[in-house]
Design an enzyme around this catalytic site. Sequence first.
Site, PDB file in Angstrom:
ATOM      1  N   HIS A   1      -2.155  -5.884  10.698  1.00 56.79           N
ATOM      2  CA  HIS A   1      -1.559  -5.741  12.031  1.00 56.79           C
ATOM      3  C   HIS A   1      -2.643  -6.225  12.999  1.00 56.79           C
ATOM      4  O   HIS A   1      -3.583  -5.498  13.293  1.00 56.79           O
ATOM      5  CB  HIS A   1      -1.199  -4.271  12.266  1.00 56.79           C
ATOM      6  CG  HIS A   1      -0.741  -3.956  13.661  1.00 56.79           C
ATOM      7  ND1 HIS A   1       0.523  -3.500  13.932  1.00 56.79           N
ATOM      8  CD2 HIS A   1      -1.371  -4.032  14.865  1.00 56.79           C
ATOM      9  CE1 HIS A   1       0.635  -3.299  15.244  1.00 56.79           C
ATOM     10  NE2 HIS A   1      -0.503  -3.605  15.826  1.00 56.79           N
TER      11      HIS A   1
ATOM     12  N   ASP B   1      10.086  -5.300  10.503  1.00 63.77           N
ATOM     13  CA  ASP B   1       9.341  -4.268  11.241  1.00 63.77           C
ATOM     14  C   ASP B   1      10.316  -3.213  11.760  1.00 63.77           C
ATOM     15  O   ASP B   1      10.167  -2.694  12.873  1.00 63.77           O
ATOM     16  CB  ASP B   1       8.515  -4.864  12.380  1.00 63.77           C
ATOM     17  CG  ASP B   1       7.445  -3.885  12.884  1.00 63.77           C
ATOM     18  OD1 ASP B   1       7.320  -2.778  12.304  1.00 63.77           O
ATOM     19  OD2 ASP B   1       6.749  -4.226  13.854  1.00 63.77           O
TER      20      ASP B   1
ATOM     21  N   HIS C   1       8.312  -5.420   5.529  1.00 67.54           N
ATOM     22  CA  HIS C   1       7.792  -4.586   6.617  1.00 67.54           C
ATOM     23  C   HIS C   1       8.875  -3.647   7.132  1.00 67.54           C
ATOM     24  O   HIS C   1       9.607  -3.957   8.069  1.00 67.54           O
ATOM     25  CB  HIS C   1       7.310  -5.514   7.744  1.00 67.54           C
ATOM     26  CG  HIS C   1       6.393  -4.838   8.710  1.00 67.54           C
ATOM     27  ND1 HIS C   1       5.312  -5.478   9.252  1.00 67.54           N
ATOM     28  CD2 HIS C   1       6.395  -3.598   9.243  1.00 67.54           C
ATOM     29  CE1 HIS C   1       4.683  -4.651  10.084  1.00 67.54           C
ATOM     30  NE2 HIS C   1       5.332  -3.511  10.091  1.00 67.54           N
TER      31      HIS C   1
ATOM     32  N   HIS D   1       9.670   0.529   8.172  1.00 71.08           N
ATOM     33  CA  HIS D   1       9.187   1.901   8.356  1.00 71.08           C
ATOM     34  C   HIS D   1      10.322   2.852   7.986  1.00 71.08           C
ATOM     35  O   HIS D   1      11.334   2.896   8.674  1.00 71.08           O
ATOM     36  CB  HIS D   1       8.749   2.134   9.805  1.00 71.08           C
ATOM     37  CG  HIS D   1       7.576   1.282  10.203  1.00 71.08           C
ATOM     38  ND1 HIS D   1       6.268   1.658   9.989  1.00 71.08           N
ATOM     39  CD2 HIS D   1       7.513   0.063  10.782  1.00 71.08           C
ATOM     40  CE1 HIS D   1       5.453   0.716  10.432  1.00 71.08           C
ATOM     41  NE2 HIS D   1       6.177  -0.273  10.923  1.00 71.08           N
ATOM     42  N   LEU D   2      10.145   3.576   6.877  1.00 73.52           N
ATOM     43  CA  LEU D   2      11.191   4.511   6.438  1.00 73.52           C
ATOM     44  C   LEU D   2      10.942   5.927   6.957  1.00 73.52           C
ATOM     45  O   LEU D   2      11.798   6.795   6.838  1.00 73.52           O
ATOM     46  CB  LEU D   2      11.293   4.513   4.914  1.00 73.52           C
ATOM     47  CG  LEU D   2      11.812   3.199   4.306  1.00 73.52           C
ATOM     48  CD1 LEU D   2      11.834   3.284   2.779  1.00 73.52           C
ATOM     49  CD2 LEU D   2      13.195   2.853   4.830  1.00 73.52           C
TER      50      LEU D   2
END
Lengths: 312, 199, 426
Positions: free
Chosen positions: C175, C301, C54, C56-57
């Site tokens: 989610h 995350d 998990h 976020h790039l």
Amino acid sequence: MKRHLLSAADLSLDDATLILDTALEMAAVSDRTVKKLPTLRGRTVVNLFFEDSTRTKTSFELAAKRLSADVINFAAKGSSVSKGETLKDTALTLEAMGTDAVVIRHSWSGAPVNLARIIRGSVVNAGDGTHEHPTQALLDAYTMRQRLGRIEGLKVTIVGDILHSRVARSNVLLLKTLGADVTLVAPPTLLPTGVDAWPAEVSYDLDSVLPKSDVVMMLRVQRERMGAAYFPSVREYSRRYGLDVDRAAQLQDHTIVMHPGPMVRGMEIASEVADGLRSTIQDQVTNGVAVRMAVLYLLLGGSESAIGSVEQ
Amino acid sequence: MTTVPDRSAQDRARPVSGDIAQARSVLDGPGLSRVVDRMAHELLEKTGGGADVVLLGIPTRGVTLAQRLAARVLAFEGVAVPAGSLDITLYRDDLQLKKARALEATDVPGDGIDGKLVVLVDDVLFSGRTVRAALDALADLGRPRAVQLAVLVDRGHRELPIRADYVGKNIPTSLREAVHVQLTEHDGADAVLLGPARP
Amino acid sequence: MSWLLKDVLLYGEGSPTDVVLRDGVIAEIGTGLSGDETIDGAGCVLLPGLVDLHTHLREPGREDAETVETGTRAAAVGGFTAVHAMANTNPVADTAGVVEQVWRLGQEAGHCDVFPVGAVTVGLEGKEMAELGTMADSAARVRVFSDDGKCVSDASLMRRALEYVKAFDGVIAQHAQEPRLTDGAQMNEGINSSLLGLTGWPAVAEEAIIARDCLLTAHVGGRLHVCHVSTAGSVELIRWAKSKGWDVTAEVTPHHLLLTDDACCGYDPTFKVNPPLRTQADVDAVREGLADGTIDAVATDHAPHALEDKETEWGAAAMGMIGLETALSVVAQTMVEPGRLTWRQVAERMSEAPARIGRLDGHGRPLAVGEPANVVLVDPTARWVVDPAQTTSRSRNTPFAGHELPVRIRATFLRGTPTAVEGKPA
């Protein structure tokens, strides 16, 4: 170095008492021909209002002007703020102009706390979201003391939309400090989860609480809450939680009825009650100026503030 | 001299605070009473019997002195001269030098001060800055016919063109000294002490 | 070129051993070995390279907050050799084109393997199913699908998604957030939210969706992964679903293992995250769940945000916090040091289980000769203080600023090549 008034919880018993005592002297100024003091001459107070509130803004403005401060009204609506400028940039702008205090009203809870981290001057919370409105609680306490002679031991009942009320939060905290016993009355949907931990009793039944109350504070209930199913109809709310003439008749002789305004007459309070002898609604407005003068003087009037909190 | 009612009030009453334990008496209780009696007589004499006079004491001890003067005037001539108080905190020129201070009561008797002969009463006259602030405060309260000044002790070292109309006792002092006026109502006994100023 | 990792403890166990990495694999394990380059690993623990389910790039769309390049460098510094890049980019990763772009950017960066997560629904809008099969068949070989940031709240759509991805052994990473219970939600609903006047995000909004999804998973025989479990009730529900033998897995973030909603009391938006920081009872429950295996994996995350999206009022601030560079340290502090997990179990929770859930071939493998040389060497005795100014990530929104944390990462190897050494990208 205490500098800010962000929450009623910032005030110790000594602080709160000092403000109320100071306000008593400030109130005398309003009775004079020359309603002005030189105390804050050369100091600049900015009213930074991100949310419309003519009455609170006017009250702060008058308070600052009576102390001879220069007052700038910075209405965030229609200014660069509405064009996407951040709170930070607004704050830095005000800072660069050399402001000594910022009175902030904002629709987001906590915005005054964020502001206090950025600027060097004092920050006074004039109402933030559904968080707090500490000067309202102070003027309410002042009014109680004025009418009933004391605050300690008073039974204060706060009725209405507790969940969304910054007035309720500040009053609960301040009245706890001042030694009053607070009972909150509302439909369960309008009480926050976690209210059990507040320093207050909770009741769903207005009629059982009213006869024991020394102070009944009615809060505004916005009709829009109906849409979110907090209660089914204005009529039902009014029947169960409104202070109508019959209910007012259940009150003790000395009991006062308060409302922070603006009122929804006929919903949470009947006109006869709002305009009756018990009502302190006009006094609250009058006292607001004296209390805000006291707060501004105690924050700005010396080399360091006599009240409030340090930014974290 | 046991009870100290209010730390901040005490500070206000004494421009230069000092160590009271090392102070010596320059006026004892009976002496202080005689001085107040004389001031009351002078006041009657200079004001033509006290007509239109309003006594305004500057907190804390000035208020008590004003009340005592009023009581003596009443005893000597049967004239009831009103006595009140005038807090000058909000008019001080040194507010920014100290933490924000608590206020004392301002209590203007009866009909106010318009057209009256106001006599300001304080315990010690020193720099004159307190009196300057009091004059400003008075101007915001109304328009007296005239203003006079009564002080129990004049210790000199004026920084403004101000003089007293009634002086209980002139005590020449050094700036390294502090004058302590003690009154029974606040301190348990009447006395004027002279001691070293706090460094 | 070969690397000798000298005197290391495999999984923190046994006696000091030498490990040689050569030609992309673990070539030798023994004593008295040699290599071209040597790292003295005395006292250090060797683990399989960490795998994040998990991350976020932010690329494409918010390259000011993070890029594949900067995010994977941060991952390498944090000991990761593989990350799953979440789909909530702009444009959304809901087509083969976008997932292949992200996958290629990862290949080009070379700091760690990037496995794109595909969106479940077109535009994350929760209405139409995205082309899941095309994404699965693309060069990115997508197996994990998620609308993360948003919940697939429509029960019918969720059911179909769980069913549909069975065809290519996919998993729906949910989610869990019932939107009608979290309208305008700002933080955990409880005592703190009541006092702060911030709209509450109640635990039940997470738990109701998890309960529903577990039942749906059982009904269709699908595979469900629950993202960032944050409440005690969620742990209980997942424990129950597992006891039934249903194919349900779950992850917990480092911040939910360490922080509570007390952190929100100063209105510092650094601590604004979704799901929100909960209470101590919840923290205790997720720790217990991770220890007993109810929660299969730790996932970061990692949610980078530009400064202006965090330096604002709480209500206006973006949700999320970065975590790649602090994940292992927080797990060591909350789980290893108190004796809840061994290093062997950390390897399972942070490498093997996430690789298994994501159906990755070359990651989460045993430390054995012939296996891919994706490893991380950690010094369990070192301590460090988190300084936001020193992050490798392009963003600074770490909730652990000023925290003194255990464990430093000495080196991370991706197929035998160092990607980070002594806290710096190689």
